[in-house]
Design an enzyme around this catalytic site. Structure first.
Site, PDB file in Angstrom:
ATOM      1  N   GLU A   1       0.848  -1.187   0.000  1.00 36.15           N
ATOM      2  CA  GLU A   1       0.000   0.000   0.000  1.00 36.15           C
ATOM      3  C   GLU A   1       0.887   1.241   0.000  1.00 36.15           C
ATOM      4  O   GLU A   1       0.434   2.341   0.274  1.00 36.15           O
ATOM      5  CB  GLU A   1      -0.969  -0.004   1.170  1.00 36.15           C
ATOM      6  CG  GLU A   1      -0.337  -0.126   2.527  1.00 36.15           C
ATOM      7  CD  GLU A   1      -1.363  -0.024   3.641  1.00 36.15           C
ATOM      8  OE1 GLU A   1      -2.094   0.975   3.671  1.00 36.15           O
ATOM      9  OE2 GLU A   1      -1.410  -0.941   4.484  1.00 36.15           O
TER      10      GLU A   1
ATOM     11  N   CYS B   1      -3.362  -3.376   4.319  1.00 40.31           N
ATOM     12  CA  CYS B   1      -2.463  -4.396   4.880  1.00 40.31           C
ATOM     13  C   CYS B   1      -2.863  -5.811   4.468  1.00 40.31           C
ATOM     14  O   CYS B   1      -2.207  -6.781   4.867  1.00 40.31           O
ATOM     15  CB  CYS B   1      -2.428  -4.278   6.404  1.00 40.31           C
ATOM     16  SG  CYS B   1      -1.917  -2.657   6.955  1.00 40.31           S
TER      17      CYS B   1
ATOM     18  N   HIS C   1      -2.419  -9.975  11.959  1.00 36.19           N
ATOM     19  CA  HIS C   1      -1.885  -8.741  11.389  1.00 36.19           C
ATOM     20  C   HIS C   1      -1.549  -7.821  12.557  1.00 36.19           C
ATOM     21  O   HIS C   1      -2.356  -7.664  13.486  1.00 36.19           O
ATOM     22  CB  HIS C   1      -2.915  -8.085  10.466  1.00 36.19           C
ATOM     23  CG  HIS C   1      -2.555  -6.673  10.136  1.00 36.19           C
ATOM     24  ND1 HIS C   1      -1.318  -6.346   9.631  1.00 36.19           N
ATOM     25  CD2 HIS C   1      -3.234  -5.498  10.271  1.00 36.19           C
ATOM     26  CE1 HIS C   1      -1.255  -5.032   9.457  1.00 36.19           C
ATOM     27  NE2 HIS C   1      -2.399  -4.496   9.839  1.00 36.19           N
TER      28      HIS C   1
HETATM   29  N1  COA Z   1       1.421   3.027  30.549  1.00 36.30           N
HETATM   30  C1  COA Z   1       0.857   1.931  29.996  1.00 36.30           C
HETATM   31  N2  COA Z   1      -0.162   1.997  29.056  1.00 36.30           N
HETATM   32  C2  COA Z   1      -0.572   3.216  28.688  1.00 36.30           C
HETATM   33  C3  COA Z   1      -0.018   4.398  29.230  1.00 36.30           C
HETATM   34  C4  COA Z   1       1.022   4.270  30.203  1.00 36.30           C
HETATM   35  N3  COA Z   1       1.605   5.323  30.753  1.00 36.30           N
HETATM   36  N4  COA Z   1      -0.633   5.444  28.650  1.00 36.30           N
HETATM   37  C5  COA Z   1      -1.551   4.957  27.787  1.00 36.30           C
HETATM   38  N5  COA Z   1      -1.505   3.600  27.814  1.00 36.30           N
HETATM   39  C6  COA Z   1      -2.315   2.662  27.041  1.00 36.30           C
HETATM   40  C7  COA Z   1      -3.776   3.072  26.932  1.00 36.30           C
HETATM   41  O1  COA Z   1      -4.495   2.669  28.076  1.00 36.30           O
HETATM   42  C8  COA Z   1      -4.176   2.319  25.682  1.00 36.30           C
HETATM   43  O2  COA Z   1      -4.382   0.968  25.990  1.00 36.30           O
HETATM   44  P1  COA Z   1      -5.727   0.246  25.515  1.00 36.30           P
HETATM   45  O3  COA Z   1      -5.778   0.420  24.032  1.00 36.30           O
HETATM   46  O4  COA Z   1      -5.517  -1.172  25.932  1.00 36.30           O
HETATM   47  O5  COA Z   1      -6.854   0.944  26.165  1.00 36.30           O
HETATM   48  C9  COA Z   1      -2.933   2.386  24.813  1.00 36.30           C
HETATM   49  O6  COA Z   1      -1.860   2.715  25.694  1.00 36.30           O
HETATM   50  C10 COA Z   1      -2.999   3.449  23.724  1.00 36.30           C
HETATM   51  O7  COA Z   1      -3.383   4.638  24.323  1.00 36.30           O
HETATM   52  P2  COA Z   1      -4.358   5.656  23.580  1.00 36.30           P
HETATM   53  O8  COA Z   1      -4.595   6.815  24.453  1.00 36.30           O
HETATM   54  O9  COA Z   1      -5.531   4.929  23.022  1.00 36.30           O
HETATM   55  O10 COA Z   1      -3.383   6.085  22.384  1.00 36.30           O
HETATM   56  P3  COA Z   1      -3.582   7.106  21.245  1.00 36.30           P
HETATM   57  O11 COA Z   1      -4.906   7.775  21.260  1.00 36.30           O
HETATM   58  O12 COA Z   1      -2.351   7.940  21.244  1.00 36.30           O
HETATM   59  O13 COA Z   1      -3.598   6.139  19.952  1.00 36.30           O
HETATM   60  C11 COA Z   1      -2.749   4.373  18.561  1.00 36.30           C
HETATM   61  C12 COA Z   1      -2.411   5.484  19.543  1.00 36.30           C
HETATM   62  C13 COA Z   1      -1.467   3.837  18.005  1.00 36.30           C
HETATM   63  C14 COA Z   1      -3.443   3.257  19.321  1.00 36.30           C
HETATM   64  C15 COA Z   1      -3.655   4.934  17.432  1.00 36.30           C
HETATM   65  O14 COA Z   1      -3.091   6.056  16.830  1.00 36.30           O
HETATM   66  C16 COA Z   1      -3.853   3.933  16.354  1.00 36.30           C
HETATM   67  O15 COA Z   1      -4.618   3.008  16.549  1.00 36.30           O
HETATM   68  N6  COA Z   1      -3.168   4.102  15.230  1.00 36.30           N
HETATM   69  C17 COA Z   1      -3.060   3.215  14.119  1.00 36.30           C
HETATM   70  C18 COA Z   1      -4.264   2.444  13.785  1.00 36.30           C
HETATM   71  C19 COA Z   1      -3.953   1.541  12.690  1.00 36.30           C
HETATM   72  O16 COA Z   1      -2.812   1.212  12.466  1.00 36.30           O
HETATM   73  N7  COA Z   1      -4.958   1.144  11.974  1.00 36.30           N
HETATM   74  C20 COA Z   1      -4.677   0.412  10.803  1.00 36.30           C
HETATM   75  C21 COA Z   1      -5.240  -0.751  10.565  1.00 36.30           C
HETATM   76  S1  COA Z   1      -5.295  -2.074  11.524  1.00 36.30           S
END
Ligand code: COA
Length: 403
Positions: free
Chosen positions: A92, A124, A246
């Site tokens: 992609e 993907c 994945h």
């Molecule tokens: N210690 C441990 N865990 C922590 C933490 C800390 N200090 N701070 C946050 N976390 C955890 C959160 O609880 C969360 O866990 P959960 O998902 O089990 O609830 C996780 O870290 C992510 O935190 P979140 O606030 O949801 O992150 P974000 O809003 O910054 O999002 C991604 C980050 C990567 C999850 C998001 O941008 C994403 O999903 N991106 C890509 C999606 C993708 O690739 N899609 C494509 C197809 S599959």
């Protein structure tokens, strides 16, 4: 009918990476969020002399010229395999809207012209689309083999929530009759539905993701294909030795897996969880490689778990945003361990050069642009382990070569 599946598998990832604890510090984020919350430790960085073609060619050379050449990644000048009738690249992050990257790779690695070269796109899912098409091709063309390459550079942008889930790399697989590693079982379940969880407009080099929504969709698609697959194939989780997912980030697969792990007893559950951890070891250090992530997971499982046996069934959940999900299975073949290159693969990760966050940002902000201007690739950051490089874009044509 003869078994058909993966006869050899190998990967390439660029020789540069960042430590995500350092990225967390610079971005003002608790490092545990990246390492525990998201499940990523390191991230591969592709300098502009590497793209899906050069990475795909490096991975392909390893699996085609199996064994002696695997570690040197130098294609022999002679003895080209002439039974490869199909070359498919799932990606992609394609480099041209018209010409298939499979043709660039075909030229670089010197395959016979008597074959079909194509590129497949569905986020993907492209690697799986390639693998399934290759299995169908091999089943209908006795004596022929197919080369499947899943190659991608995952880019979201500096300082974005998705930044921690970037990565770069390629997985290549040779698909044949009577495969030495994994026979793909013919029954699979696919589910497609048009949604907007993640996409990349043609003028952009970074993806747009609705993070939380795409996580929900990934889990929802998994449950749909799992429930239907297990009902129709008459299999339960007890019939599986391991499951590969994945992996856009390594926590994602476990979110989906957890939804069915309660259906087995505690001993089986412990073993499945342990093998899941083996399957994510490489992704924790490479990051997301989009179309190749599922297959990097398979390689990581086979390289890092010593308890699997021939005859064991491995399940696969493939997901491509947009979105397509597919559940399929494979059976490990006698002697599969002898076809692996675990030491070399670990070295590929251990012998990379760590960039500081400044260097990473400089590389990230200086890609070969989507533009009609001539452009020269960054040769300061060359990886001697990959013989192939993108040298420049001249008169709107990509010029590849050897270094
Ligand atoms: N210690 C441990 N865990 C922590 C933490 C800390 N200090 N701070 C946050 N976390 C955890 C959160 O609880 C969360 O866990 P959960 O998902 O089990 O609830 C996780 O870290 C992510 O935190 P979140 O606030 O949801 O992150 P974000 O809003 O910054 O999002 C991604 C980050 C990567 C999850 C998001 O941008 C994403 O999903 N991106 C890509 C999606 C993708 O690739 N899609 C494509 C197809 S599959």
């Amino acid at each position: 009918m003869a078994a058909v599946g993966i006869d050899s598998i190998g990967f390439y990832t660029p020789g540069f990476y960042i430590d995500l604890r350092e990225l967390a510090e610079v971005r003002g984020v608790d490092p545990d969020k990246y390492s525990i919350g998201i499940g990523q430790d390191e991230q591969a960085v592709a300098p502009s002399n590497q793209d899906i073609v050069t990475m795909g060619a490096a991975a392909a050379v390893k699996v085609l010229y199996y064994s002696a050449q695997y570690c040197s990644a130098q294609p022999p000048r002679q003895s080209q395999p002439d039974d490869i009738g199909l070359v498919i690249v799932g990606t992609e992050s394609g480099v041209d809207a018209s010409k298939a990257s499979a043709l660039f790779i075909h030229g670089l690695i010197g395959l016979s012209s008597w074959c079909r070269c194509i590129e497949i796109k569905e986020a993907c899912f492209g690697g799986t689309a390639g693998l399934m098409s290759a299995c169908d091709y091999v089943r209908t063309h006795p004596g022929k083999r197919a080369l499947v390459i899943a190659s991608d550079i995952a880019r979201y942008g500096l300082g974005t929530p998705g930044e921690v889930t970037q990565g770069a790399g390629a997985v290549a697989m040779v698909v044949s009759e009577d495969p030495h590693i994994l026979a793909i079982e013919p029954y699979t379940t696919a589910y497609s539905h048009s949604i907007s969880d993640f996409w990349r407009p043609v003028y952009a080099d970074s993806a747009i993701a609705r993070g939380r929504y795409s996580t929900e969709q990934y889990i929802g698609f998994f449950r749909k294909v799992w429930d239907r697959f297990s009902a129709e194939a008459g299999l339960t989780l007890d019939d599986f030795a391991a499951m590969c997912f994945h992996l856009p980030y390594t926590k994602m697969g476990m979110k989906a897996f957890s939804s069915i792990l309660g259906t087995v007893g505690s001993e089986a559950r412990g073993q499945l969880e342990q093998r899941y951890h083996s399957s994510i070891a490489y992704s924790r250090r490479v990051g997301n490689i989009y179309s190749g992530s599922l297959y990097l997971g398979l390689l990581s499982l086979l390289d890092n778990d010593q308890s699997l046996d021939p005859g064991d069934r491995i399940g696969f959940f493939s997901y491509g945003s947009g979105a397509v999900g597919e559940l399929f299975t494979g059976i490990l073949q006698p002697g599969f361990g002898a076809r692996l290159h675990a030491r070399h693969n670990k070295k590929l990760l251990d012998q990379r050069h760590k960039l500081d966050i400044n260097e990473y940002e400089q590389i990230f902000t200086n890609p070969i642009p989507y533009s009609s201007e001539d452009s020269t690739a960054d040769i300061k950051h060359a990886d001697p382990r990959n013989p192939f490089i993108l040298k420049e874009v001249k008169d709107q044509e990509r010029i590849y070569g050897r270094q």
